[in-house]
Enzyme design. Structure first.
Site, PDB file in Angstrom:
ATOM      1  CB  CYS A 163      11.168  15.424   1.520  1.00  0.00           C
ATOM      2  SG  CYS A 163      12.692  15.011   2.743  1.00  0.00           S
ATOM      3  CG  ASN A 191      12.586  14.468  -2.382  1.00  0.00           C
ATOM      4  OD1 ASN A 191      11.085  14.415  -1.986  1.00  0.00           O
ATOM      5  ND2 ASN A 191      13.713  14.605  -1.604  1.00  0.00           N
ATOM      6  CG  PHE A 192       6.836  17.217  -6.114  1.00  0.00           C
ATOM      7  CD1 PHE A 192       8.211  17.864  -6.387  1.00  0.00           C
ATOM      8  CD2 PHE A 192       6.192  16.981  -7.282  1.00  0.00           C
ATOM      9  CE1 PHE A 192       8.825  19.019  -7.236  1.00  0.00           C
ATOM     10  CE2 PHE A 192       6.753  17.942  -8.047  1.00  0.00           C
ATOM     11  CZ  PHE A 192       7.972  18.756  -8.349  1.00  0.00           C
ATOM     12  CB  CYS A 231     -13.147 -16.982  17.759  1.00  0.00           C
ATOM     13  SG  CYS A 231     -15.031 -16.798  16.316  1.00  0.00           S
ATOM     14  CB  CYS A 266      -9.516 -18.345  13.036  1.00  0.00           C
ATOM     15  SG  CYS A 266     -10.273 -18.555  11.344  1.00  0.00           S
ATOM     16  CG  ASN A 303       9.327  10.748   0.252  1.00  0.00           C
ATOM     17  OD1 ASN A 303      10.015  10.132   0.898  1.00  0.00           O
ATOM     18  ND2 ASN A 303      10.103  11.394  -1.095  1.00  0.00           N
ATOM     19  CB  THR A 304       8.864   9.019   4.498  1.00  0.00           C
ATOM     20  OG1 THR A 304       9.045  10.285   4.625  1.00  0.00           O
ATOM     21  CG2 THR A 304      10.324   7.748   4.258  1.00  0.00           C
ATOM     22  CB  CYS A 327      -3.832 -19.770  12.643  1.00  0.00           C
ATOM     23  SG  CYS A 327      -2.776 -21.512  12.626  1.00  0.00           S
TER      24      CYS A 327
END
Lengths: 443, 439
Positions: B139, B136-137, B357, B386, B204-205, B390
């Site tokens: 967090c 885990n590099f 548009c 568009c 990761n986050t 839509c």
């Protein structure tokens, strides 16, 4: 006193006392906060939105729904009420299925429009509950305007004029203000004295003096009003009703009288209703009368309409409402006689057919037994002051509400243009006020 | 039904759907439920060093952003690595692996940046019988301030060093989990590869503040009147993750490095997209934290049906199929021309294509009095706005074949021409040398 649904004649108390409250409860209960958020999230914020175009008062629907979605229902209410001061009542009584919701693109997309009426109610209820009147009066002018009729047209006109800084005297023939909001619509559409509360809230603007029990012609003339005021707005509605012209017509009573009586009744259990009720007509008044008769405990309630069911002026939604409340709708039958019999009446109808738009009577007849017969075949303009142009049975007005007479404006059901709806009356009152203001300030 | 069985750096699992190291994988109880629900693998929530356990906040630790109807689009958290004693986690990992031998079980690790700590923890994990480790590099909160997590992941040299320790002291397959909170994702991936990593997992986050309490004037989630940035995940981050996965997959240095794709995977389709861009499998977190573990049933059924439809017999056949199609802007064919086409029978006349548009783009959609919208080919630059706005999806882009007249330019559509070849390019062929397109 408790009678039963099956006792012949016209009797009060056909239901157990506790049932009335339930029967006349809110027909479309308000949205919860969560439901309102979900409903609001369905709005696409259309360009040049069809719902707004379809609204006789031009409420900016996408904007107010966006305000609900972003957590500001009170601001949404201001958006609504700036266009239509009766936004609260219209949220309850408007035939939205033929107006805003009928035009909603999600009706096209999924057959399920955004619940605009309920969302409008959500917003306006919040503001009313907060006890806030969000409008204030401009700097006072020296102008005074007479408004005849304290129905939606007159009140909307009076409110807008008061906002502009003018003084308004509001003349009304009845004992209470509100017009058809107070006396005309079905009780279950706005329970809890909503119409009266809304008027009281509206009058918080100030600058409006209400004169009750004052009828034009009876207590004063148009000339008197013009002498005392700088302008006059006529919004006295339709005082008369169409009557049957058949043998025994005297046995029928106007549905509007029945509804007005019901609306003012303190205790619905004391209100007499027939065991078998027949309502002649096909519009919203017919539905309101027939449904309320059923809710009061009538064993049967039947709407008889002279043309085919799709031609009924009452919307499909209204027809569904009637039928799901046990009202029977008989189309293509027109009354030819009402005869008294041993317990009540027998109404004889001729069957009809419509060919190429013209209605013809057929040989077949239909006889319905009735203890009580109501007519809901249209309302008519009462006596009006001389000099006004009448078109199609109404006071002719232009787009800004001006009549043919100088300094006299008109709007609402008594005036030409638009459908006889609260929303239309409110918009006409507002527009006339704007024109009166422009006229006075330019003068 | 297609066989979804997957082998990732030697780790076998019955399907390529793993749960990411996160709150759902913190305990035996949750992990058993996940396996029972059908998840192919689990990356156990990050273990730290032995000693006094980590302490989490006791107020709200998640924040969210929503779409219509409170659909959760993005989730942010300020939770730390596991706050349970190391020996409890190790014991549970061993038990679970014993009971579910056919499922992948990888253990996420984060210990201080010294070789002894890593040596210690690796020995402990090896004893559980787990299939591999994930470093885990990434967090971004809480642990980074202590010299771990993203503090390592943002310095390629540290990544390489720690990865090398891990490969020195353990025979277990090693996945390096990358933080997106950097400028060029290829650098840490290259460093992991140099250190001997068997694979990378990403993303990761992302550092984030999801919302502000407008009464307290404090970031949410608010802890006693204060807030801090958290790690952002969920459907909203998927586009960022897809790009980073593709960057590594098409990078000459790292193109053979296996990738476990993470970031907003919610449906089989998301998984297939990650795999097409080079991920061998995917890891899921926010989707199960929104709907529960059962969503894997849809993912399994959906990916199987898709593979059957495409005639794939193994998930490996899907991996990387879109990588050759990822290029740099300068190699796009500037003569390729499309025009918006509106399927009138599906149009509900909301007018949004017209107004966006008109207001914000090229005034290329007219709206008639009856609200019918029509494309003005002479103005349409085919921007796709568009199509994107839509509500019913009734607008699509239609290609103009080479040689047909483009009403906007008044010229026929030309044969393929990219920016490096374009006459308007001031640096001419020089740009072509800047970077060769990926194969």
């Amino acid at each position: 006193m408790t009678t039963s649904q099956f006792q012949p004649g016209i009797m009060p108390g056909r239901l157990p006392a506790e049932d009335y409250c339930h029967a006349f409860a809110d027909t479309a209960p308000p949205l919860t906060d969560h439901a309102a958020r979900v409903a609001a999230d369905r709005c696409y914020f259309c360009y040049d939105a069809p719902c707004t175009t379809a609204c006789p008062s031009g409420i900016d629907v996408p904007l107010f729904i966006r305000q609900i979605a972003t957590g500001q229902p009170e601001a949404a209410a201001v958006t609504i009420l700036s266009q239509n001061i009766f936004g609260g009542l219209c949220a309850r009584v408007c035939p939205t299925e033929t107006l805003c919701e009928g035009a909603c693109v999600r009706e096209v997309a999924e057959g399920k429009p955004v619940e605009i009426g309920l969302l409008q109610r959500h917003a306006t209820d919040r503001l009313q509950a907060a006890g806030v009147h969000p409008f204030s009066r401009a700097e006072r002018t020296d102008f005074s305007i007479a408004v005849v009729g304290a129905g939606p047209a007159g009140l909307a006109c009076a409110h807008r004029l008061a906002m502009k800084g003018h003084e308004v005297t509001l003349y009304d023939a009845r004992l209470k203000p509100g017009g058809l909001n107070e006396y005309g619509i079905a009780a279950y559409k706005a329970p809890g004295g909503f119409a009266a509360k809304e008027v009281a809230w509206l009058l918080q603007i100030g600058g409006i003096t209400l004169l009750e029990n004052w009828a034009l012609g009876r207590n004063g003339t148009l000339a008197d009003l013009l002498e005392d005021h700088d302008a006059v707005f006529l919004g006295m509605g339709l005082a008369g009703v169409n009557a049957l012209t058949i043998p025994g017509a005297e046995h029928a009573t106007p549905a509007t009288d029945f509804i007005a009586h019901l609306r003012q009744s303190e205790d619905l259990a004391t209100l007499p209703i027939g065991r078998r009720v027949v309502v002649i007509g096909g519009g919203m008044t017919a539905v309101d009368a027939a449904v309320q008769a059923k809710l009061l405990g009538a064993e049967t309630s039947t709407i008889v309409y002279r043309r085919s069911q799709p031609e009924m002026p009452a919307s499909l939604h209204e027809q569904d409402h009637a039928q799901t409340h046990g009202v029977r709708i008989v189309p293509n039958a027109t009354p030819v006689a009402i005869r008294k019999d041993e317990v009540g009446f027998e109404v004889e109808f001729a069957r009809t057919a419509t060919r190429d738009g013209t209605m013809t009577l057929l040989e077949d007849t239909l006889r319905l037994k009735a203890d009580q017969v109501f007519t809901a075949i249209g309302q008519t303009l009462g006596p009006v002051p001389e000099g006004l142009t009448i078109t199609g049975g109404k006071i002719a007005i232009d787009a800004t509400g001006r009549t043919g007479l100088a300094k006299v404006w008109a709007g609402g059901d008594c005036a030409s243009g638009g459908e006889d709806l609260t929303v239309t009356a409110s918009a006409q009152g507002r527009d006339a006020a704007e024109d009166i203001h422009a006229f006075l300030m330019g003068a | 039904m297609a066989n979804l069985s997957s082998e990732f750096i030697g780790i076998k699992s019955p399907n390529p759907f793993w749960l990411a190291s996160a709150p759902p994988t913190d305990k035996e109880y949750n992990v058993r439920r996940a396996y029972e629900a059908g998840w192919g693998g689990v990356v156990w929530k990050t273990l730290g060093m032995d000693g006094p356990p980590v302490v989490n906040v006791s107020g709200p630790r998640y924040g969210a952003i929503y779409g219509p109807d409170r659909t959760l689009l993005g989730l942010n958290n300020i939770e730390l690595i596991t706050d349970r004693p190391l020996e409890v986690n190790l014991r549970e990992i061993k038990t679970v692996k014993r009971d579910y031998p056919d499922r992948a079980l990888v253990v996420s690790l984060m210990v201080p940046c010294d070789e002894e700590s890593w040596k210690f923890i690796l020995r402990e994990v090896e004893n559980t019988g787990a299939d591999g480790v994930e470093l885990n590099f990434g967090c971004p909160h809480g642990m980074a301030e202590r010299g771990m997590g993203a503090a390592v992941g943002q310095v390629p040299e540290y990544i390489e060093m720690v990865t090398r320790w891990v490969k020195t002291h353990s025979r277990m397959p090693c996945i390096v989990k990358l933080t997106p909170n950097i400028t060029d994702i290829r650098k840490p991936a290259e460093a992991a590869q140099r250190g001997g990593a068997d694979a990378v997992s990403l993303i990761n986050t992302i550092n984030s503040i999801t919302s502000v309490d407008l009464d307290l004037f404090a970031p949410e989630p608010t802890i006693d009147g204060m807030g801090t940035h958290g790690g952002y995940c969920g459907p909203a981050v998927k586009p960022i993750a897809l790009n980073m996965v593709a960057e590594i997959a098409r990078n000459a240095e790292t193109r053979k490095l296996p990738i476990s794709g993470i970031g907003g995977v919610t449906t089989w389709r998301d998984a297939a997209e990650f795999m097409a861009l080079g991920a061998s499998n995917v890891q899921v977190c926010t989707a199960v934290m929104t709907y529960g573990f059962r969503i894997v049933e849809e993912m399994i059924a959906g990916l199987s049906a898709f593979m059957d439809q495409k005639g794939f017999t193994a998930t490996s056949e899907l991996v990387g199929l879109a990588v050759p199609k990822v290029t740099d802007w300068q190699y796009l064919n500037l003569n390729y021309t499309t025009k918006a086409v509106i399927k009138q029978e599906d149009c509900i006349k909301c007018g949004r294509c017209h107004v966006v548009c008109e207001d914000t783009s090229h005034q290329a959609i007219a709206m008639a009095a009856d609200r019918t919208v029509t494309v003005k080919d002479e103005e349409c630059v085919a921007c796709n706005l568009c199509v994107d706005v839509c509500p019913t999806g009734c607008i699509s882009m239609q290609e103009l074949p080479v040689g047909t007249l483009d009403p906007r330019t008044g010229r026929p559509v030309g044969t393929p021409l990219n920016w490096t070849e374009h006459p308007n390019n001031p640096s001419g062929s020089a740009a072509a040398c800047a970077r060769e397109p990926a194969e």
